[in-house]
Write a protein that holds these residues in place. Structure first.
Motif, PDB file in Angstrom:
ATOM      1  N   HIS A 153       0.836  -1.204   0.000  1.00 41.61           N
ATOM      2  CA  HIS A 153       0.000   0.000   0.000  1.00 41.61           C
ATOM      3  C   HIS A 153       0.869   1.252   0.000  1.00 41.61           C
ATOM      4  N   ALA A 210       2.723   1.775  -3.358  1.00 38.41           N
ATOM      5  CA  ALA A 210       1.826   2.082  -4.477  1.00 38.41           C
ATOM      6  C   ALA A 210       1.163   3.442  -4.326  1.00 38.41           C
ATOM      7  N   ASP A 211       0.911   3.868  -3.095  1.00 38.96           N
ATOM      8  CA  ASP A 211       0.142   5.085  -2.873  1.00 38.96           C
ATOM      9  C   ASP A 211       0.598   5.790  -1.589  1.00 38.96           C
ATOM     10  N   ALA A 235       1.204   8.422   1.306  1.00 40.18           N
ATOM     11  CA  ALA A 235       0.305   9.491   1.753  1.00 40.18           C
ATOM     12  C   ALA A 235       1.034  10.723   2.246  1.00 40.18           C
ATOM     13  N   GLN A 280       6.375  10.414  -0.281  1.00 40.30           N
ATOM     14  CA  GLN A 280       6.280  10.599  -1.728  1.00 40.30           C
ATOM     15  C   GLN A 280       7.641  10.968  -2.314  1.00 40.30           C
ATOM     16  N   ASP A 310      -8.086   4.338   5.387  1.00 42.19           N
ATOM     17  CA  ASP A 310      -7.566   3.161   4.685  1.00 42.19           C
ATOM     18  C   ASP A 310      -6.689   2.271   5.565  1.00 42.19           C
ATOM     19  N   THR A 363      -2.748  13.886  -4.574  1.00 44.18           N
ATOM     20  CA  THR A 363      -2.438  12.455  -4.649  1.00 44.18           C
ATOM     21  C   THR A 363      -1.209  12.207  -5.486  1.00 44.18           C
ATOM     22  N   TYR A 364      -0.560  11.095  -5.165  1.00 43.34           N
ATOM     23  CA  TYR A 364       0.660  10.712  -5.892  1.00 43.34           C
ATOM     24  C   TYR A 364       0.657   9.193  -6.032  1.00 43.34           C
ATOM     25  N   ARG A 365       0.857   8.700  -7.219  1.00 43.03           N
ATOM     26  CA  ARG A 365       0.913   7.269  -7.447  1.00 43.03           C
ATOM     27  C   ARG A 365       2.285   6.915  -7.965  1.00 43.03           C
ATOM     28  N   SER A 400       4.040   1.678 -11.519  1.00 44.11           N
ATOM     29  CA  SER A 400       4.173   0.227 -11.289  1.00 44.11           C
ATOM     30  C   SER A 400       5.210  -0.351 -12.268  1.00 44.11           C
TER      31      SER A 400
END
Length: 334
Positions: free
Chosen positions: A243, A246-247, A249, A254, A313, A329-331, A334
């Motif tokens: 988690h 991948a994402d 917070a 980040q 979450d 948000t930041y992803r 992959s």
């Protein structure tokens, strides 16, 4: 099924070089660890990451009470280590061990490998000479070293072999909790993979609990069940490893993850570059300690220090904007 808690730290603090206390709070000095709350569950690997000097290794040593905390508590299997006498702590040592970063500097060059491993049995008065020698050979088998290594000295081994000796020494008393303090950072990449695989095999075989301290995010992602991110003496984010990668917070998380090199040269890369240097632990900023470098800083961030709080979450984050959902948000690719 929720795992039992092996280690629980509350308000863990370490100040080096303080000048006394005012209202119960030590003044001056470097706040290497500053009010850390952390849980390590039985049988898991908790990765601990962050920039050099953020307090990772100090936290690991505090959890084992290798150094004395300035404030806070550490409970191991429900028992507060900070309240144990020296004799009680010594009896508890067999269940808590550490694997050090330097596989050569952590071994006594004047002691054979067999003596280094059996020293734990001598200190804790376990067995006689014959049973100790037998246990040493069993530990060498466990970490993949030939039994003939017992009569050799550390300088006769490669770095990876020496780290295997360090692992054998740490596991000699069959602990349940092990701090891996940059345990592979001094090794070549190919050897790192061998040691990581060994640690995972030993964890399954012996039901070990790891705190895995590292600055190598790729290694942390591979070995960890959960990851805690540390910045200037504080935990700023805790989440399941998949988690978090991948994402992420927290803005600092980040930025850390965006620095991971792409797997292919043509893969697009989105860097979150930070402005300025890590503030000094002698002069921690008012409010959020990440505010001077944060690209999303607001006035409230400079005034109020955010606490590590749960998000819907399931992760925990110390960020005002992440808590109220206003952080961009930041992803991670992959």
């Amino acid at each position: 099924m929720t795992r039992e808690i092996a280690i629980e730290a509350r308000g863990l603090t370490k100040v080096f070089g303080g000048r006394g206390s005012v209202f119960g709070r030590q003044t001056g000095g470097a706040r290497a660890v500053d009010g850390v709350d952390l849980i390590v569950r039985s049988g898991e690997t908790l990765g601990l990451v962050g920039e050099s000097g953020c307090g990772k290794s100090t936290t690991g040593r505090l959890l084992l009470r290798l150094i004395e905390p300035t404030a806070g508590s550490v409970a191991f299997n429900g028992r507060d280590l900070t309240e144990l006498t020296k004799a009680e702590l010594r009896r508890s040592r067999g269940k808590m061990q550490i694997i050090f970063q330097d596989p050569y500097g952590s071994l006594n060059p004047r002691m054979t490998v067999g003596d280094a491993i059996s020293e734990a049995y001598v200190i804790h008065r376990i067995g006689d000479r014959a049973s100790r020698a037998k246990s040493v050979l069993e530990m060498l088998d466990l970490v993949g070293l030939p039994r003939s290594a017992a009569s050799l000295y550390p300088h006769e081994f490669s770095g990876g072999q020496r780290q295997r000796v360090g692992i054998a020494r740490a596991l000699a008393l069959r602990p349940s909790f092990v701090v891996c303090d940059e345990a592979v950072s001094a090794l070549d990449v190919s050897v790192q993979a061998q040691i990581i695989n060994l640690l995972q095999d030993l964890q399954r075989e012996l039901n070990l609990t790891y705190l895995f301290i590292s600055h190598n995010l790729s290694v942390v992602r591979h070995i960890s069940d959960r990851v805690a991110v540390m910045y200037l003496g504080r935990i700023v984010e805790v989440a399941e490893a998949d988690h978090l990668f991948a994402d992420p917070a927290h803005p600092y998380t980040q930025a850390l993850l965006s620095a991971i090199p792409p797997s292919h040269p043509d893969e697009p890369r989105h860097r979150h570059e930070l402005v300025g240097d890590l503030p000094s632990a002698h002069d921690i900023p008012v409010g959020c300690r990440f505010a001077p470098r944060c690209p999303f800083v607001q006035d409230r961030c400079r005034a109020t220090d955010p606490q590590l709080s749960p998000l819907p979450d399931g992760r925990f984050v110390a960020c005002h904007r992440a808590a109220d959902g206003s952080l961009p948000t930041y992803r991670l690719n992959s």
